[in-house]
Every structure is written in structure tokens, then in C-alpha cells.
Design a protein around this motif. Structure first.
Motif, PDB file in Angstrom:
ATOM      1  N   PRO A 103       1.409  10.695  -8.652  1.00 17.96           N
ATOM      2  CA  PRO A 103       2.565  10.079  -8.717  1.00 17.96           C
ATOM      3  C   PRO A 103       3.235  10.215  -7.008  1.00 17.96           C
ATOM      4  O   PRO A 103       4.076   9.572  -6.501  1.00 17.96           O
ATOM      5  N   ARG A 134       2.628   5.325 -11.063  1.00 15.35           N
ATOM      6  CA  ARG A 134       3.758   5.927 -12.059  1.00 15.35           C
ATOM      7  C   ARG A 134       3.476   4.880 -13.215  1.00 15.35           C
ATOM      8  O   ARG A 134       3.076   3.807 -13.105  1.00 15.35           O
ATOM      9  N   ARG A 143       6.761  -2.101  -9.995  1.00 15.99           N
ATOM     10  CA  ARG A 143       5.343  -2.068  -9.704  1.00 15.99           C
ATOM     11  C   ARG A 143       4.959  -0.596 -10.407  1.00 15.99           C
ATOM     12  O   ARG A 143       5.682   0.396 -10.341  1.00 15.99           O
ATOM     13  N   ARG A 144       3.602  -0.384 -10.626  1.00 20.59           N
ATOM     14  CA  ARG A 144       2.885   0.955 -11.054  1.00 20.59           C
ATOM     15  C   ARG A 144       2.257   1.691  -9.878  1.00 20.59           C
ATOM     16  O   ARG A 144       1.876   2.846 -10.219  1.00 20.59           O
ATOM     17  N   GLU A 145       1.801   1.047  -8.908  1.00 23.89           N
ATOM     18  CA  GLU A 145       1.390   1.780  -7.816  1.00 23.89           C
ATOM     19  C   GLU A 145       1.982   1.136  -6.422  1.00 23.89           C
ATOM     20  O   GLU A 145       2.542   0.214  -6.267  1.00 23.89           O
TER      21      GLU A 145
END
Ligand SMILES: Nc1ccc(Br)nc1
Length: 445
Positions: A103, A134, A143-145
Motif C-alpha cells: 500500500p 489498496r 482507484r485501487r492503485e
């Protein structure tokens, strides 16, 4: 049906492409939720941004390092209730190991410093640009990245480290055309909060938890912050004292409240005086509410924000002098920041500062008929060995080649024709001036 069925063709009527146009794609061609593809145009912008990160790091004499995106989960298990540890992209691998998509970068940096041990001389100045993850509940559609540029200094206990890192951030903004009227850098020190907790005899083991809670000032209401602070066991007197001190925006007022000779004030005064010498004083301001949300910060913390809009944090960092001992080894003073690739691009768009980054190729080499495909290969190869970017094109009509040359902003079109080649020549067209001439194939530069 072929998964590439959805792919557009260039309109050329080569038989293979038209037959597969009709079928819909059978796989979901979108990337996983919260992640991005980088097709060429977006990739040129990302490369431009990363080249600026790299150029600033080089100018500050930082060395590039890198780490696996996959790390042991143990590196990120912390008990302070940070958002970052509650959204770990964690899983068990086929060997039963608990792993994560990292992360953040700092724990990997610390791991490598420990691993290098005595073999490295301090201070260490390292930078990296790496993807961080995340696992965000998609309810918020975030967003996850993202990619983070990190610069960290190990083994520099004085505020020189913070001053160097803030200069790096300012240099980056200036390279992108952002000024101190667009963006400011708020800074404070966690030693301010430490001093307040000491005034109310708050036990030390609450420090990181309190930091994580007060970092939400501005995001949660004052009541919610007070409630969370009370729930840690703080007295309401201590809670009021914390909120009062953290609302200070003047260093002299802070000194009045905390008394002179407090380390936090001395550090900050030194940093402001160094900032004058670096020439970036108009970028920074003291704001006691800045604590940042990561548990391991111990000293000066800072974050850059856009002065208009919703004051989003563009980047942030601080001193973390006691991270290594949480990994069971002796501490090394450290300081660093993370700079994400997404908020800065939103800001550049809002400011009209996105650069124009068209595709650009030096030469198109085109054999005028099939028997010249061999000679065209040797012409392209020799130009590439001379450092030219060369697009070797065949099986197209000349009309398409001219359109293609325009599309990719080629400087020259090198036509390999039968009669010329028999005389050892090729035909060169300068596309900007329409100038056309023959050149000996062996002398083409
Ligand atoms: N830490 C972290 C990771 C990924 C994103 Br998107 N944001 C923050």
C-alpha cells in the motif's frame, strides 16, 4: 470468436481484419475494478511525469532503487487504526504465506536499509517510482492503485533532510509550471502534539492513535474528532487542549503556548530559515493541524495542497525516526515523502498545464514493391543503429503511408524503389518542406 474481434482496424481492406470485426469480445476488455490501462497517449503523459520525477531526483543526487510490489503482510501490520492498514490488498499465496500488494513504499525502503546493514554508508538518499495498492470498497468508486514517487533520506537526523525533500517537491512543481500561488506546502511537527499530550500526561502508547485521529481534521467534523479522541481514553480537557493547539497557524503563537526551547519550535524555526536560503519560503506555511495519517511519523510532517478547489493533498511526508525499531532492529533516523500520479494530473488539467505530447517518429521506410522488402530492412536497420526511430511499413498503398506519416509526425519518408535501388540510391521526402531528393543508401544519416 477471437477476443481481439473488438479491435478497430486501420480501414485497410486486408481480408484477415474484416472477417473478425463482426463478433463481440468474449472477455471483459476492461482492467480490474479501480485499476487503469495506459494506452499510448496516457502512457506518454505518465512517462513525461515520471521523467520529471527522475530528473528532480537526479538533480538532488538521489539513487534509484526498486522493490517487489508483492511484500510480506507482516511489514504493514500496525495497530494505530490507519486507513492504509485497514485497506490492505492482502491474501494468502499458494505456499500459505500472508502477502500483500504493497500500500506504500516506506516499509520496503526500511526493509532494504536493514538488509543492507553496515554495507551502506549514511546518509542514504534513495528514490523510487512504484505502484501501490489498496482494497477500497468500491462503494466510493475510488482507484485501487496509483504510482507513487518516493524520495527518502536515511541517516540524516537534522532538519536538513526535511529541507532537502521540500526542495525536491518545489523543484518538481516548478518544472511542471505550477507556482506557489497554485499550491502551498503546509508543515508542522508531530512533536507539537507530543508536547501537548505531555502537558496533559497522556500515556505515550496513545500517541500514534491520536495522530491518526487528528489527521482527519478537515475531513471529519470537530465533534466526530472529539468523540474519537475521547474513545481512546483522553480527558475532555486534553481533547480541548489538543484541538486548540492544532488550530494554530502561527509559529510565534505556538511558542507562546508551548513555551520557548521546545524542540518542535526549534526544528520548525530552523526549517523556515533554511527555506529562505533555498528560495522556497513562499511555498511553505506553518499549520499545526498537519499531522499526516501514517502511524510512524515522529517529527516534522508536511503536505502539498492546491490553494483552490477542495484543498486535496497532492503529496505528503515527514520524519520517521523510529520505524526500523518496529522491525526489531536499531533505529536509523529517516525522512521521506510520497507523491502520487493521479491528483497532480487532475491539478495540471485544471490549470491548463497538461503538455502536448504528440507521437513523433524520425523516419518511415517503405519498400515500393515486395522484392524490395529485403533492401528496406537493411535501410531501416542501418538508420536504427544510427539512433533514428524508424517505422518500417509494408503491404500498404502509398496513399495510406502518407496519411500514416502525418498521423505519427514522421520527419522523413524513405522510399525504397527498384530503379533507385539498382543505382544504390533511395528516395527521401522531407515531410515538413515536401523537399524530395535521392541519397546513396549507404550514406543515409
Ligand atoms: N496507499 C494508497 C494505495 C493506493 C491508492 Br489509489 N491510494 C493510496
Amino acid at each position: 470468436a477471437s477476443p481481439t474481434a473488438a479491435l478497430a482496424t486501420d480501414g485497410d481492406s486486408s481480408p484477415a481484419s474484416s472477417a473478425s470485426m463482426a463478433q463481440p469480445a468474449v472477455v471483459d476488455v476492461n482492467p480490474p475494478r479501480g485499476t487503469r490501462d495506459f494506452p499510448p497517449e496516457e502512457m506518454r503523459l505518465r512517462s513525461w511525469l515520471f521523467d520529471n520525477f527522475r530528473e528532480v531526483s537526479r538533480s538532488m543526487a538521489f539513487e534509484e532503487v526498486d522493490f517487489p510490489v508483492l511484500e510480506s503482510e507482516a511489514l504493514f501490520i500496525r495497530k494505530a487504526g490507519e486507513e492504509i492498514t485497514q485497506q490492505l490488498y492482502n491474501f494468502e499465496d499458494k505456499g500459505g504465506r500472508r502477502v500483500v500488494l504493497r500500500p506504500e513504499i516506506t516499509p520496503s525502503l526500511a526493509r532494504l536499509v536493514i538488509k543492507q546493514g553496515k554495507s551502506v554508508s549514511l546518509p542514504l538518499k534513495w528514490f523510487t517510482i512504484g505502484q501501490c495498492w489498496r482494497y477500497e470498497r468500491m462503494t466510493r468508486g475510488r482507484r485501487r492503485e496509483h504510482y507513487q514517487w518516493n524520495m527518502d533520506i536515511f541517516g540524516m537526523p537534522k532538519v536538513r533532510a526535511e529541507a532537502e525533500l521540500i526542495q525536491a517537491i518545489v523543484l518538481l512543481f516548478e518544472r511542471l509550471g505550477i507556482t506557489s500561488s497554485d499550491v502551498g506546502i503546509r508543515l508542522s511537527s508531530r512533536k507539537v502534539l507530543q508536547a501537548v499530550l505531555d502537558m496533559y500526561s497522556v500515556p505515550q502508547n496513545l500517541f500514534t492513535q491520536v495522530c491518526v485521529i487528528v489527521d482527519k481534521l478537515g475531513k471529519l467534523s470537530r465533534e466526530e474528532i472529539e468523540k474519537e479522541l475521547i474513545s481512546t481514553g483522553l480527558s475532555s480537557e486534553a481533547v480541548q487542549g489538543i484541538i486548540e493547539v492544532l488550530s494554530l497557524k502561527s509559529l510565534s503563537k505556538l511558542e507562546e503556548v508551548l513555551g520557548s526551547g521546545v524542540e518542535a519550535v526549534a526544528d520548525l524555526k530552523k526549517l523556515f530559515s533554511l527555506a529562505e536560503q533555498y528560495g522556497y519560503a513562499d511555498w511553505i506555511c506553518f499549520d499545526a493541524s498537519v499531522v499526516r495519517g501514517l502511524a510512524y511519523y515522529t517529527g516534522i510532517v508536511f503536505e502539498a495542497f492546491d490553494r483552490e478547489g477542495e484543498l486535496r493533498a497532492i503529496c505528503g511526508g515527514g520524519r520517521y525516526d523510529r520505524l526500523l525499531s518496529t522491525f526489531g532492529t536499531e533505529d536509523v533516523p529517516a525522512c521521506g515523502f510520497g507523491f502520487g500520479d493521479a491528483v497532480i494530473v487532475e491539478l495540471l488539467k485544471e490549470k491548463g498545464l497538461l503538455p502536448d505530447l504528440p507521437r513523433q517518429i524520425d523516419d518511415i521506410v517503405f519498400p515500393l514493391d515486395e522484392e524490395l522488402e529485403g533492401p528496406a530492412s537493411s535501410v531501416a536497420s542501418s538508420l536504427r543503429k544510427k539512433g533514428r526511430s524508424v517505422d518500417l511499413v509494408e503491404d500498404k498503398r502509398l496513399k495510406w503511408v502518407f496519411k500514416h506519416a502525418e498521423r505519427i509526425n514522421a520527419s522523413r519518408l524513405i522510399l525504397v524503389g527498384k530503379s533507385e535501388w539498382e543505382r544504390g540510391m533511395v528516395r527521401v521526402k522531407i515531410l515538413s518542406t515536401r523537399e524530395e531528393f535521392e541519397v546513396k543508401a549507404g550514406e543515409l544519416q
